[in-house]
Design a protein around this motif. Structure first.
Motif, short mmCIF file in Angstrom:
data_model
loop_
_atom_site.label_atom_id
_atom_site.label_comp_id
_atom_site.label_asym_id
_atom_site.label_seq_id
_atom_site.Cartn_x
_atom_site.Cartn_y
_atom_site.Cartn_z
N GLN A 15 46.93 39.17 46.75
CA GLN A 15 47.31 38.25 45.69
C GLN A 15 48.25 38.96 44.73
O GLN A 15 48.37 40.18 44.75
N LEU B 215 45.67 38.76 38.73
CA LEU B 215 44.39 39.43 38.99
C LEU B 215 43.29 39.02 38.01
O LEU B 215 42.11 39.06 38.34
N SER C 47 42.71 36.06 36.92
CA SER C 47 42.28 34.68 37.12
C SER C 47 40.83 34.63 37.59
O SER C 47 40.50 35.12 38.67
N ARG D 3 39.58 35.42 41.43
CA ARG D 3 38.69 36.57 41.54
C ARG D 3 37.35 36.17 42.14
O ARG D 3 36.80 36.89 42.98
N ARG E 211 37.83 35.41 45.90
CA ARG E 211 38.07 36.66 46.64
C ARG E 211 36.75 37.42 46.82
O ARG E 211 36.49 37.97 47.89
N SER E 212 35.92 37.43 45.80
CA SER E 212 34.63 38.11 45.88
C SER E 212 33.74 37.45 46.92
O SER E 212 33.04 38.12 47.69
#
Length: 305
Positions: free
Chosen positions: A281, A286, A288, A292, A295-296
Motif C-alpha cells: 500500500q 499507512l 488509515s 490497516r 491488512r491485519s
C-alpha cells in the motif's frame, strides 16, 4: 493559484501515456481532458505538452508539476488517514486488487472477519494480475494490492509503496491421478517421479508475460527440456481441471489447494521452490485505520491458512 484537478490530470497523463487513457480512467471525454490541460498551460504561462507523433509528451516544466502533484496527493491522503485515525470507530472504504489464487484462498475468510469486526469498513475487491495491480496501486487506483513473487522473478519495487510479506507456499508439479494414461509419462509406463519425467507431456501455463509462466519455463529448461505448452489460460481453476482430466500437467503453488479436494498427484520439485505472497500500500495511507485493519486481518488469515 494552480487548479489541483488539472494537476492531477497532468499526472495521470504522465502515468498513462495518452489522453484517451486518461479520459477513460477519469471518466472524462478526451476533448475535456485536452481542454483542462490547455487551461493549465494558460494558468502557468508555460508549454506543458508537445506533439510527438500521434500523441504528446511532457515538457521538463510539466514533469516538475507532476512531481508536485504527487506530493500534494500524498499530503491529502495522509491528512485523510490522520482524520480517520482520530475517530473512535474504524470505518471507511478499502479498494483492494488481488490475484486469483489469493482471491480464492484468502479473501473469503478475510472479508468475513472484517465484516464481523469492523462493520463500518467497506471492502471493494477487483481481480488483477500482480504486475498491473502494483502499478495501479502506486497510481492510486487501489488502496492496497495482494501480489505474488516467484523465485528469480522479483516483482517491481515502486516508489512510495510499503510491502509486507503475507505467506509463502511451495510450488509443485501437478499430475493427473496415477490410473490415468498420461501419468505414465516417463516413457516406459512408470509414474512421473521427477520434473524431467514430464518432458514429453502436454503442459498448461499462464499466458506469456506472467511471472508464473516465466518461472515454469525456466524451471523446465533448468531440468533439461523445453515444455510442450499446448494450453494457455490465466484461470488456475481451468488449469486444475485440465490436469485432473488428464489433458495436461502444470506447476502449481500450494495456495490453490486451500479448502479444495483434488484428484491431482503432486510431485516435489528439486530445491523446494516457494512463491511469496505479499501486500503493498502507499506510504501516504499507512495511518488509515480501515486499510490497516483489513491488512491485519489478511495477515491473520494467511497465518491460519
Amino acid at each position: 493559484m494552480l487548479d489541483l484537478r488539472r494537476l492531477v490530470l497532468l499526472r495521470e497523463l504522465s502515468i498513462r501515456g495518452t489522453l484517451a487513457a486518461v479520459a477513460q480512467a477519469m471518466s472524462y471525454s478526451p476533448s475535456a481532458v485536452s481542454q483542462q490541460l490547455s487551461l493549465l498551460e494558460k494558468e502557468t504561462g508555460l508549454e506543458l505538452l508537445r506533439k510527438s507523433g500521434r500523441g504528446v509528451r511532457l515538457t521538463p516544466q510539466a514533469e516538475v508539476l507532476v512531481a508536485a502533484a504527487g506530493e500534494l496527493l500524498d499530503t491529502i491522503e495522509r491528512a485523510e488517514a490522520e482524520v480517520a485515525a482520530s475517530l473512535t470507530e474504524v470505518r471507511g472504504r478499502v479498494r483492494v486488487a488481488v490475484f486469483q489464487s489469493a482471491a480464492l484462498a484468502l479473501m473469503p475468510a478475510a472479508l468475513r472477519l472484517t465484516a464481523q469486526r469492523y462493520p463500518q469498513v467497506r471492502v471493494e475487491m477487483v481481480q488483477r494480475e500482480p504486475e498491473t495491480a502494483l502499478h495501479e496501486t502506486w497510481a492510486r487506483e487501489f488502496d492496497m494490492v495482494v501480489a505474488e513473487q516467484y523465485p528469480a522473478h522479483a516483482a517491481a519495487w515502486l516508489p512510495g509503496l510499503d510491502r509486507h510479506e503475507l505467506t509463502t507456499d511451495a510450488i509443485r508439479l501437478a499430475l493427473p491421478p496415477l490410473d490415468h494414461p498420461i501419468a505414465g509419462g516417463a516413457g516406459d509406463g512408470r509414474p512421473v517421479e521427477a520434473l524431467i519425467d514430464a518432458r514429453d507431456l502436454p503442459w498448461v501455463m499462464e499466458p506469456r508475460g506472467a511471472a508464473s509462466r516465466h518461472f515454469a519455463e525456466q524451471t523446465c529448461r533448468a531440468a533439461g527440456f523445453e515444455p510442450d505448452v499446448r494450453y494457455e489460460t490465466a484461470d488456475l481453476q481451468a488449469q486444475i481441471r485440465l490436469v485432473e482430466t488428464g489433458n495436461a500437467v502444470a506447476l502449481m503453488p500450494d495456495l490453490v489447494w486451500t479448502d479444495r479436494d483434488t484428484t491431482c498427484r503432486l510431485v516435489e520439485l528439486a530445491g523446494g521452490p516457494r512463491r511469496t505472497v505479499f501486500t503493498a500500500q502507499r506510504l501516504a495511507g499507512l495511518a488509515s485505520p480501515a486499510v490497516r485493519a483489513f491488512r491485519s486481518v489478511l495477515e491473520e488469515v494467511a497465518v491460519a491458512t
